[in-house]
Every structure is written in structure tokens, then in C-alpha cells.
Design a protein around this motif. Sequence first.
Motif, short mmCIF file in Angstrom:
data_model
loop_
_atom_site.label_atom_id
_atom_site.label_comp_id
_atom_site.label_asym_id
_atom_site.label_seq_id
_atom_site.Cartn_x
_atom_site.Cartn_y
_atom_site.Cartn_z
N ASP A 119 18.31 -3.17 -28.44
CA ASP A 119 18.36 -3.11 -29.90
C ASP A 119 19.37 -2.07 -30.39
N GLU A 129 27.02 -3.80 -32.56
CA GLU A 129 26.21 -4.48 -33.57
C GLU A 129 24.89 -4.98 -32.99
N VAL A 130 23.86 -4.89 -33.82
CA VAL A 130 22.57 -5.47 -33.51
C VAL A 130 22.63 -6.90 -34.03
N LEU A 131 22.28 -7.85 -33.19
CA LEU A 131 22.40 -9.26 -33.55
C LEU A 131 21.17 -9.74 -34.30
N PRO A 132 21.35 -10.55 -35.32
CA PRO A 132 20.20 -11.04 -36.10
C PRO A 132 19.19 -11.82 -35.25
N GLU A 133 19.68 -12.53 -34.23
CA GLU A 133 18.78 -13.31 -33.37
C GLU A 133 18.15 -12.46 -32.27
N GLY A 134 18.45 -11.17 -32.27
CA GLY A 134 17.94 -10.26 -31.25
C GLY A 134 19.02 -9.92 -30.25
N HIS A 146 21.93 -6.96 -28.63
CA HIS A 146 22.95 -6.01 -29.04
C HIS A 146 24.28 -6.46 -28.44
#
Length: 151
Positions: A108, A136-141, A143
Motif C-alpha cells: 500500500d 502511486e497507490v493503485l485504486p484496485e489495490g 502499489h
Amino acid sequence: QQTADRMASLFRDLVDYTAQTTVTLGRELAWVEAYLGLERARLGERLQVAIEVPEELEGVEVPPLCLQVLVENALKHAIAPRKEGGRVSITAERTGKGLRLSVTDPGDGTSTARGSGQALAILQQRLAKPGDLRLEVLPEGGHRASLLVRA
């Protein structure tokens, strides 16, 4: 013995490798795969790796160890601390500005693992512009760490 031999080989090549200003992406990938071989000995089945790099990009020049730093951080901060481990994905793609290299992991973006905190800062200094390194932290979970090697 095999792991010790791999480590010795990496150390022998390190001085020559880092003395260069650029290496081909193919050579960088070979270095990363050798490093992953050592980490597989330590993490076993907990480490899964996917590499998606088009063959035609393997001749592009990149800073030495640029991809290795991103992979090492993913393993240290997102894979090793997790009991179940996880998958690291390595990709490369051409963009209008150059070559984008990305490493995605299940983390995360935070970690309790300690380090010097300098690897990404040093990598950022080696790139054409500081903004060429993105985390970046990805919206779908997960990093993603990516860098742009400008054409």
C-alpha cells in the motif's frame, strides 16, 4: 552453494556494472533476474514474478540498477513482510517521451521495514527530471513505482 555462487558472481560484476552511465534494458533485466534468483532462495514460493517487456525494447539504454532499485524496494517493503508474500510485476513500454519502466506490488506504499531511505532519492537524482520517478497507490489495490527514461 548455488546461491553463494550467484551472490559472488553479482558482487564481481557490480563495480564494472555501476561504473557505466547506461546499460541496455536487456542487461538490466538480466541483473534483476540474477537478483531475483537470490531472493527466491530466501522467499521461496512466497515470491511470484511476472516480467512483461517487449523484446524490441531490450536494446534501449537505461541507467544501471534503475529497475533493480524498484524491484528491491518492492520485495523489501511489500513482499517480505507479508506472510503470504505476493507478486511483483515488471513492465516496460514506450511513451511519447521515452521508456516507462514500472514495478507493481501488492503493498500500500507504506512499510515498517527499515532502510537508509536513500535508494529512491539517489535514483531520482540520476533521472533527467525529479518527476520522472512516480510512486502511486493503485485504486484496485497495490502499489506501483515507475520511472521514465527520456529518449
